[in-house]
Write an enzyme that holds these catalytic residues in place. Structure first.
Site, short mmCIF file in Angstrom:
data_model
loop_
_atom_site.label_atom_id
_atom_site.label_comp_id
_atom_site.label_asym_id
_atom_site.label_seq_id
_atom_site.Cartn_x
_atom_site.Cartn_y
_atom_site.Cartn_z
N LYS A 41 0.81 -1.22 0.00
CA LYS A 41 0.00 0.00 0.00
C LYS A 41 0.85 1.27 0.00
O LYS A 41 0.50 2.24 -0.67
CB LYS A 41 -0.96 0.00 1.18
CG LYS A 41 -0.28 0.11 2.53
CD LYS A 41 -1.29 0.25 3.64
CE LYS A 41 -0.60 0.42 4.98
NZ LYS A 41 0.27 1.61 5.03
N THR A 42 1.97 1.26 0.75
CA THR A 42 2.80 2.47 0.81
C THR A 42 3.42 2.77 -0.55
O THR A 42 3.45 3.91 -1.00
CB THR A 42 3.91 2.32 1.86
OG1 THR A 42 3.30 2.04 3.14
CG2 THR A 42 4.74 3.58 1.97
N ASP A 93 -2.90 8.01 4.24
CA ASP A 93 -2.47 6.63 4.49
C ASP A 93 -3.21 6.08 5.71
O ASP A 93 -3.68 6.84 6.57
CB ASP A 93 -0.96 6.62 4.75
CG ASP A 93 -0.36 5.23 4.71
OD1 ASP A 93 -1.02 4.29 4.23
OD2 ASP A 93 0.79 5.07 5.17
N GLU A 94 -3.33 4.75 5.80
CA GLU A 94 -3.93 4.06 6.96
C GLU A 94 -5.32 4.61 7.29
O GLU A 94 -5.64 4.93 8.44
CB GLU A 94 -3.01 4.20 8.19
CG GLU A 94 -1.59 3.68 8.00
CD GLU A 94 -1.50 2.15 7.99
OE1 GLU A 94 -2.55 1.48 7.98
OE2 GLU A 94 -0.36 1.63 7.96
N GLN A 129 -7.77 -4.20 9.50
CA GLN A 129 -6.78 -3.80 10.49
C GLN A 129 -7.24 -2.60 11.32
O GLN A 129 -6.43 -1.85 11.85
CB GLN A 129 -5.44 -3.50 9.81
CG GLN A 129 -4.85 -4.72 9.10
CD GLN A 129 -3.45 -4.47 8.56
OE1 GLN A 129 -2.53 -4.20 9.32
NE2 GLN A 129 -3.30 -4.58 7.25
N ARG A 179 1.61 -10.70 10.51
CA ARG A 179 2.96 -10.16 10.73
C ARG A 179 4.02 -11.18 10.32
O ARG A 179 5.19 -10.83 10.16
CB ARG A 179 3.19 -9.82 12.21
CG ARG A 179 2.28 -8.76 12.84
CD ARG A 179 2.17 -7.52 12.03
NE ARG A 179 1.01 -7.58 11.14
CZ ARG A 179 0.82 -6.80 10.08
NH1 ARG A 179 1.73 -5.92 9.74
NH2 ARG A 179 -0.27 -6.93 9.33
#
Length: 634
Positions: A33-34, A242-243, A273, A586
């Site tokens: 995504k980044t 973002d996020e 998330q 993770r």
């Protein structure tokens, strides 16, 4: 063509090249995504948008720095030296307030109070309004009423600033995403307003804002001053966030103001998330984005590059048990990898011993292997048994974003009481206890001093209970700390450990040896200059955004994950399930899940074909070679 775009997959390219307008990029864990958001910034610049008229907002300084570095790398190839604004929500708010603070009665050199500073102001306001009594002199009725504590009012002040000036609380409705106004009585509401006003007055007197103000005050200015709003709406031609799953109502309002004119808004995130409801984040902010921004284009990033097929399929299956979520299915072209190891222990010490031995056997912490390993848990208190097991086996570790168990304030207070009860000549422990309260120390001292009391305690648990009673310690935690619940969990964990000992000297020797070994590990770790190979201990919340070759999820049991406080609330249970999803994703190569007691319902949601049972239960009382130093020789 932008080199960044040539490295993207088809779904990422489609998101990057989407036309201007509202864009929601639903990006699963490990889907890049980044990189996608950064590439969209560069793409906008290539299409002719002035970089200085692009605003990208993140939630952490680390994310902002990473994005800025990637954009600067892309700029070098294009030869463009102008830079977009890239920063956190709070840094953007502070930037706006530096320019506009006089409209709010502040000077440009205003201070920004952190949570501790703010809480001190709240405590003073509560003390002033509830009668001006001295700290610790509350009546028994006030002590038992959690709605009279500074922590309660601090929460309500933050709530008021994050929910458009109203006091909100979730309650059941036909729509589980609905947050309604709570019908609280007039008395309580009036008291909250009174303390809120005193708190705001004190902030102004100190020429200060708190962290919530950095979002709330700019939105208030925009709502009340059209000219100020227009100035900032025309400052940028494109807003990127973002996020987005971490957004709260006030941050959402700020974005609506900033992007409300051109509507060129791109957001990226993963509803799976959304795990920060205690920071006022709400999954409905994510799911309702298309309703709030008419004409939204939605793009899905579903290919995971991080984890094995087994881990991704298992995590995706668990996530699908939530009622409200975007229709995405995470997948990966990576190999199947190892099955997920599942271990059931007799207790927390047994579980911790299994984790430590598995790490030691596979050498995941060894420098020569170059692998990264993390142990994740739901609450900070769970680290006690894990730290102890690692220390015994001489395995270096570090606590991410927090203190080691025996360094936590409330634990050190309790241990000081134990040490003083054993040795009244211990000046260090005496000074710590007197600093808490000289008057209450005198009461505690009387009870534990030889020959002065018929009820002198003999066993460690009795000494701790006497300390808690003498100091009214639980009320002290509630009165002085916002996170008193978390500190109470640490106390309960310590009490459970202490209850295993009948002799105080034996307990204190064990604690001293553990802390001494811990210090040696810390010193050796700092001397290596490389922390990559130390074991990473963290709550699941703090691990979001990180990744490791091997992950251990500890305490996957009913009452821990999901947490006991969520069991009666379906919305909170869904957030706990998202926590499990975050923990599972993770892991790159190996995932281990362990528990004791009743297995978490989330374990039962993992298909059997992805799981293998680990060795049979350990006997936690058996002697491990690393434990020999703690056995007194005859």
């Amino acid at each position: 063509m932008n080199n960044n775009i040539t490295k993207l997959n088809d779904a990422q390219k489609k998101a990057v090249e989407a036309p201007c307008g509202p864009l929601l990029i639903v990006a699963g864990a490990g889907t890049g995504k980044t990189r996608t958001l950064t590439s969209r910034i560069l793409h906008l610049m290539e299409r002719g948008t002035n970089p200085e008229r692009i605003c990208a907002i993140t939630f952490t300084n680390k994310a902002a720095e990473e994005m800025l570095n990637r954009v600067e790398s892309g700029e070098k190839r294009t030869g463009n030296r102008k830079k977009p604004y890239i920063g956190t929500f709070h840094s953007l708010g502070a930037r706006i307030l530096r320019r506009e603070c006089k409209l709010l009665g502040r000077e440009p050199n205003f201070a920004i109070f952190d949570d501790h500073d703010s809480f001190e102001i709240v405590k003073k306001a509560v003390k002033e309004i509830l009668g001006g009594r001295k700290a610790g002199d509350e009546t028994e009725k006030q002590k038992k009423d959690p709605k009279k504590s500074p922590a309660f009012f601090a929460q309500k002040i933050s709530e008021k600033k994050n929910f458009d000036g109203r006091l909100l609380r979730r309650r059941p409705s036909n729509d589980p995403l609905d947050a309604r106004l709570d019908g609280r009585d007039d008395k309580e509401g009036a008291l909250i307003e009174k303390i809120f006003t005193a708190y705001e007055t004190a902030l102004a007197k100190n020429n200060a804002f708190d962290f919530d103000d950095l979002i709330e005050k700019p939105t208030r200015l925009f709502a009340s001053r059209p000219a100020t709003l227009k100035k900032y709406q025309t400052m940028w031609d494109a807003i990127l966030v973002d996020e987005w799953q971490d957004i709260n109502p006030k941050q959402n309002e700020l974005i609506k103001f900033l992007a409300g004119g051109h509507r060129n808004l791109s957001v990226v995130g993963d509803d799976e998330q959304t795990i920060y409801s205690w920071r006022h984040a709400d999954v409905k902010m994510f799911l309702n984005f298309p309703k709030e921004w008419e004409g939204t284009q939605i793009e899905f990033l579903e290919e995971n590059y991080r984890s094995t097929k087994t881990i991704i399929n298992a995590a995706a299956t668990v996530a699908e048990n939530n009622r409200f979520r975007t229709p995405k299915r995470l997948w990966t072209a990576n190999r199947d990898g190892e099955l997920i190891s599942l271990f059931e222990g007799w207790g927390e010490n047994d579980e911790a011993a299994w984790i430590a031995e598995r790490i030691a056997e596979h050498g995941a912490w060894s420098m020569e292997h170059g692998a990264t390993t993390a142990i994740l848990y739901r609450t900070n208190a769970q680290s006690r048994a894990i730290e102890q097991a690692l220390i015994r086996r001489d395995i270096p570790y570090r606590i991410y974003g927090g203190l080691k168990f025996y360094e936590r304030r409330e634990v050190k207070d309790a241990v000081a009481a134990l040490r003083y009860a054993s040795n009244p000549l211990d000046e260090v422990s005496r000074e710590r206890l007197e600093k808490l309260s000289k008057r209450k120390f005198a009461a505690f001292q009387y009870q534990v001093s030889s020959g002065t009391s018929a009820i002198k305690p003999a066993k460690p648990p009795e000494i701790l209970n006497l300390f808690f009673q003498s100091y009214d310690y639980f009320a002290y935690l509630d009165e002085n700390f916002i996170n008193s619940d978390e500190r109470m969990e640490n106390i309960e964990e310590l009490m459970q450990f202490v209850s295993e000992f009948d002799e105080l000297t034996e307990l204190l020797e064990k604690l001293s040896l553990l802390q001494s070994t811990d210090d040696e590990n810390s010193n050796r770790e700092q001397g290596t200059g490389n922390r990559e190979n130390t074991i990473h201990l963290s709550t699941i919340h703090l691990a979001k955004g990180l990744e490791f070759d091997t992950v251990f999820i500890a305490g996957a049991a009913e009452g821990l994950l999901p947490h006991v406080r969520s069991l009666d609330d379906e919305n909170q249970l869904e957030e706990e399930r998202r926590l499990m999803y975050v923990a599972m994703t993770r892991a790159r190569k190996k995932l281990n899940i362990s528990f004791f007691g009743a297995a978490s319902r989330f374990i039962n949601e993992i298909p059997e074909e992805y799981v293998k049972l680990a060795n049979q239960k350990y006997n936690e009382n058996r002697l491990h070679p690393a434990d020999e130093e703690f056995i007194e020789l005859d």
